[in-house]
Enzyme design. Structure first.
Site, mmCIF file in Angstrom:
data_model
loop_
_atom_site.group_PDB
_atom_site.id
_atom_site.type_symbol
_atom_site.label_atom_id
_atom_site.label_comp_id
_atom_site.label_asym_id
_atom_site.label_seq_id
_atom_site.Cartn_x
_atom_site.Cartn_y
_atom_site.Cartn_z
ATOM 1 N N SER A 197 0.849 -1.188 0.000
ATOM 2 C CA SER A 197 0.000 0.000 0.000
ATOM 3 C C SER A 197 0.890 1.246 0.000
ATOM 4 C CB SER A 197 -0.914 -0.040 1.234
ATOM 5 O OG SER A 197 -1.880 0.982 1.164
ATOM 6 N N ASN A 198 0.370 2.375 0.396
ATOM 7 C CA ASN A 198 1.181 3.600 0.473
ATOM 8 C C ASN A 198 0.742 4.425 1.672
ATOM 9 O OD1 ASN A 198 -1.033 5.439 -0.404
ATOM 10 N ND2 ASN A 198 -0.889 4.184 -2.251
ATOM 11 N N ARG A 199 1.352 5.577 1.856
ATOM 12 C CA ARG A 199 1.155 6.346 3.088
ATOM 13 C C ARG A 199 -0.031 7.303 3.049
ATOM 14 N NH1 ARG A 199 5.709 5.545 6.085
ATOM 15 N NH2 ARG A 199 7.626 5.122 4.917
ATOM 16 N N SER A 200 -0.872 7.234 2.033
ATOM 17 C CA SER A 200 -1.985 8.186 1.959
ATOM 18 C C SER A 200 -2.908 8.040 3.172
ATOM 19 C CB SER A 200 -2.774 7.931 0.669
ATOM 20 O OG SER A 200 -3.991 8.636 0.709
ATOM 21 N N ALA A 257 -4.592 7.864 -3.705
ATOM 22 C CA ALA A 257 -3.255 7.400 -4.076
ATOM 23 C C ALA A 257 -3.417 5.935 -4.493
ATOM 24 C CB ALA A 257 -2.302 7.543 -2.903
#
Ligand code: CTP
Length: 419
Positions: free
Chosen positions: A212-215, A279
């Protein structure tokens, strides 16, 4: 201080002052409210009276300052003040005041008034940075917002404790403009249908792991909330976030990029504007496994990733009359990459930010963005709370014509408007 909003002539307000060191700033605020033409009744908590004397406010407001609930009872002030007021402005609002408002405690004049009032309530909190970040305070702020209160977020900077952080009472101009917006709510998005995506997506590796990502989703949620407040019908397609859903917004929760794609595409024809603030993961594990990978397998030598579909690009190809807005989170060559994306995805506006800059990007409550359009103009916004960035993006969208069909953007270079 320069004012831009409508005057307050003929407006009756309650200015409530609670027990923060920033209580002295309420004196300046009162003078501005009076200068703008408002009739102001000041209510003080016992804590506020320890910082500034009621006499100061009495002289400047030209009327009696109420602070004692039992004295006030004789005149039923807890009923009559909120009844006569067009708005209650609480500045500064302490953490205690926010908590009491959430719980409905009624142990002083102000908290009792908050249970009887029907008019807009604007909280301008001020406290130490750690208190503002405390999960309880964060939850209280979110609850008050959900119930329709306006929160004018405190600002970053040196605090009375000697530390630095977000906790300083917002400046007078921001408080005044929030008050004016509450008194004259803008309905300039009414009749419009906004589809906004938010948050990250999660792409499974196995049933318990994902990439995943940091959004955090904060920017997309702020857009949804702001557009709803301005009258739009809003569909929020959200990846997994920890945020409470904005009131009166249709929420479609998704997990993966493909789920987000399906949700967005299936409602695309419903919308007249799409803002892709999500994101979306660009890659997913090519072959997620059905059972949990056991660590006894030892070294995992590779994880093959395949690209996800670019949802925004697909919207650019499919669009009929919709306005399309994308985001670009970059770490280098911000404007060059942003221009490329605007062109490649064939969209109307692109909001670009450097996610490595201080006060911008993932998780932050503020953002520093550039708004690029198809004609090559670039507008640089100052660092603002994400809520204000959301309003500025919505303002910009309203300047675009609807009903334009997809054409490739013509110009890559252009003017650079800076505030
Ligand atoms: N986006 C999308 N679908 C994807 C990836 C991104 O719709 N699979 C959207 C995002 O919501 C955002 C915009 O495209 O509005 C820009 O996304 P970004 O990942 O920054 O750009 P990419 O084109 O994927 O380029 P890169 O990752 O190489 O920077």
């Amino acid at each position: 201080m320069q004012t831009t909003g409508p005057s307050l002539t003929g407006v009756r307000l309650v200015l409530a002052v609670t027990g923060s060191i920033a209580a002295y700033k309420a004196v300046g605020l009162l003078r501005i409210l009076r200068r703008e033409g408002a009739t102001v009744n000041v209510v003080m908590t016992a804590g506020a009276c320890r910082f500034v004397t009621p006499l100061t406010f009495e002289v400047l407001s030209g009327s009696h300052v109420a602070s004692d609930l039992f004295e006030a009872h004789q005149e039923m002030l807890h009923l009559s003040l909120p009844e006569q007021a067009q708005a209650i402005l609480i500045a500064p609002a302490t953490a205690n005041c926010l908590a009491k408002a959430v719980l409905g405690l009624a142990d002083d004049l102000l908290s009792t008034m908050l249970l009887t009032t029907q008019c807009p309530v604007i909280f301008a909190p001020a406290m130490d940075g750690d208190m503002w970040q405390h999960p309880t305070v964060v939850e209280h702020v979110a609850t008050l917002r959900q119930r329709g209160a306006v929160i004018v977020e405190p600002e970053e900077g040196p605090l009375a404790s000697g530390r630095s952080g977000q906790g300083r009472l917002a400046d007078e101009a921001r408080i005044l403009s929030a008050l004016q917006a509450a008194l004259h709510p803008r309905r300039d998005w009414s009749g419009r249908r906004l589809l906004v995506s938010a948050g990250p997506t999660q792409e499974p590796i196995d049933p318990v792991r994902f990439i995943s990502n940091r959004s955090s989703g904060k920017m997309g949620y702020a857009l949804a909330e702001a557009a709803r407040a301005r009258g739009a019908e809003v569909l929020l397609v959200s990846g997994p976030t920890a945020l409470p859903p904005p009131a009166d917004v249709e929420l479609c929760s998704v997990t993966t990029a493909e789920e987000m794609r399906k949700a967005v595409i299936s409602r695309f024809s419903w919308s007249d504007t799409v803002i892709m603030a999500a994101a979306v993961a660009d890659f997913r594990p090519a072959q997620p496994v059905a059972q949990k990978l056991k660590k006894r397998r030892g070294l995992v030598t590779s994880l093959e990733l395949s690209p996800t579909e670019d949802i925004l690009k697909e919207l650019g190809e499919r669009r009929t009359t919709q306005v399309l807005v994308g985001f670009a989170a970059e770490t280098e060559d911000l404007l060059a990459h942003a221009r490329e994306k605007l062109q490649a995805k064939d969209i109307d506006l692109l909001v670009a930010n450097d996610v490595t800059a201080a006060g911008a990007g993932f998780g932050s409550d503020t953002n520093r963005v550039f708004i690029l359009d198809r004609d090559g103009s670039v507008e640089e916004l100052p660092q603002l709370p994400k809520r204000d960035v959301a309003h500025r993006i919505l303002d910009r969208v309203l300047t675009l014509p609807t009903g334009r069909r997809s054409t490739k953007p013509a110009v890559q270079t252009g003017t650079h408007r800076k505030e």
